[in-house]
Design an enzyme around this catalytic site. Sequence first.
Site, mmCIF file in Angstrom:
data_model
loop_
_atom_site.group_PDB
_atom_site.id
_atom_site.type_symbol
_atom_site.label_atom_id
_atom_site.label_comp_id
_atom_site.label_asym_id
_atom_site.label_seq_id
_atom_site.Cartn_x
_atom_site.Cartn_y
_atom_site.Cartn_z
ATOM 1 N N CYS A 7 0.865 -1.177 0.011
ATOM 2 C CA CYS A 7 -0.024 -0.068 -0.008
ATOM 3 C C CYS A 7 1.029 1.302 -0.053
ATOM 4 O O CYS A 7 1.565 1.488 1.003
ATOM 5 C CB CYS A 7 -0.901 0.012 1.155
ATOM 6 N N MET A 30 -4.633 5.038 -5.438
ATOM 7 C CA MET A 30 -3.751 4.048 -4.651
ATOM 8 C C MET A 30 -2.362 4.692 -4.943
ATOM 9 O O MET A 30 -1.837 4.944 -5.895
ATOM 10 C CB MET A 30 -3.897 2.638 -4.890
#
Length: 395
Positions: A104, A317
């Site tokens: 992430c 993201m």
Amino acid sequence: MAHAAQIKIPATYMRGGTSKGVFFRLQDLPERCQVPGAARDRLFMRVIGGPDPYAAHIDGMGGATSSTSKCVILAKSTQPDHDVDYLYGQVAIDKAFVDWSGNCGNLSTAAGAFALHAGLVDPARIPQNGTCVVRIWQANIRKTIIAHVPVSNGQVQETGDFELDGVTFPAAEIVLEFLDPSDEGEAGGSMFPTGNLVDDLEVPGLGTLEATMISAGIPTVFVNAAAIGCSGAELREDINGDAEALARFEAIRVAGALRMGLIKTAEEAATRQHTPKIAFVAPPRDYITASGKQVRAGDIDLLVRALSMGKLHHAMMGTCAVAIGTAAAIPGTLVNLAAGGGEREAVRFGHPSGTLRVGAEAAQVAGKWSVTKAVMSRSARVLMEGWVRVPADAF
């Protein structure tokens, strides 16, 4: 009938970029959860509150979106010249699994800050005032991330005037450097696993689509918005309430995963929801963001929308932003062409919550493209710290 008591585990709830997650020091986890395996997965699912057939995470710390169903483990690094090892788990919302296949990028920001909060960085390396360079080993993808964390009076400076679209309040800026972010292992030995900048991707039920498939930051499949009946200016509600559209995107994702060598059968995609990402690109145009702000075509290089865990992301993201910046820097990819083509070291793209600038240094050596570094700015903040409680028999 006796029932198991709850236990409490030291934890910190943090925002990083446009994501949130529950952060743990490895040493604070129950002993059987300090190693990979079913116990750790069950613990993280219970912490987040899943699997939840109501898709609400009412009985956990999750927020029932891909951006808020995350857990992170940090420990002093086992790698030379690194401060911390950072391991990331994407917890499924309504299914019983944790996806460890990627990183992430947003929570990479918080990982740098948490490393200082948690006492995992050598105090001799932390200035009283200035910037602490935190050297992070991203254990999921075995890559180095450098976080430039601002420090004031020996502590992480969290407040500031840096504004990040998709985050309501300003905070202190943290610059992230993703070093050598291309994946030359699992995805087939190249940043472009198929060996091509653009492929004809056969998608069952949809036909043939042009696609750029790249492993940089995170494996990502890019398609042209117009080819799938989109404008590139869509917001979450335009996609996430449309079951047929989501099914089409999943079909593209599965076809891309197979072509990239990430899975061997289509059935495997169900247990690998975190990767690859699917993104669609378009040339610049005026649009209104989710917050009602107008973005003008002249202020951006291209439009990008991306899906995470089967839903359109509310912003972008961080790892996918690395893929965008890298692909934009390479002439001939769909991302580069949507941005106008040619050579470029950075792009500003429009996403559902606003805009984001990302830079990348790419070069072609002996006919093979590589990227040495991608850079972007995010922010992070501790939201709550103390203990998270779970039933003792949950894991």
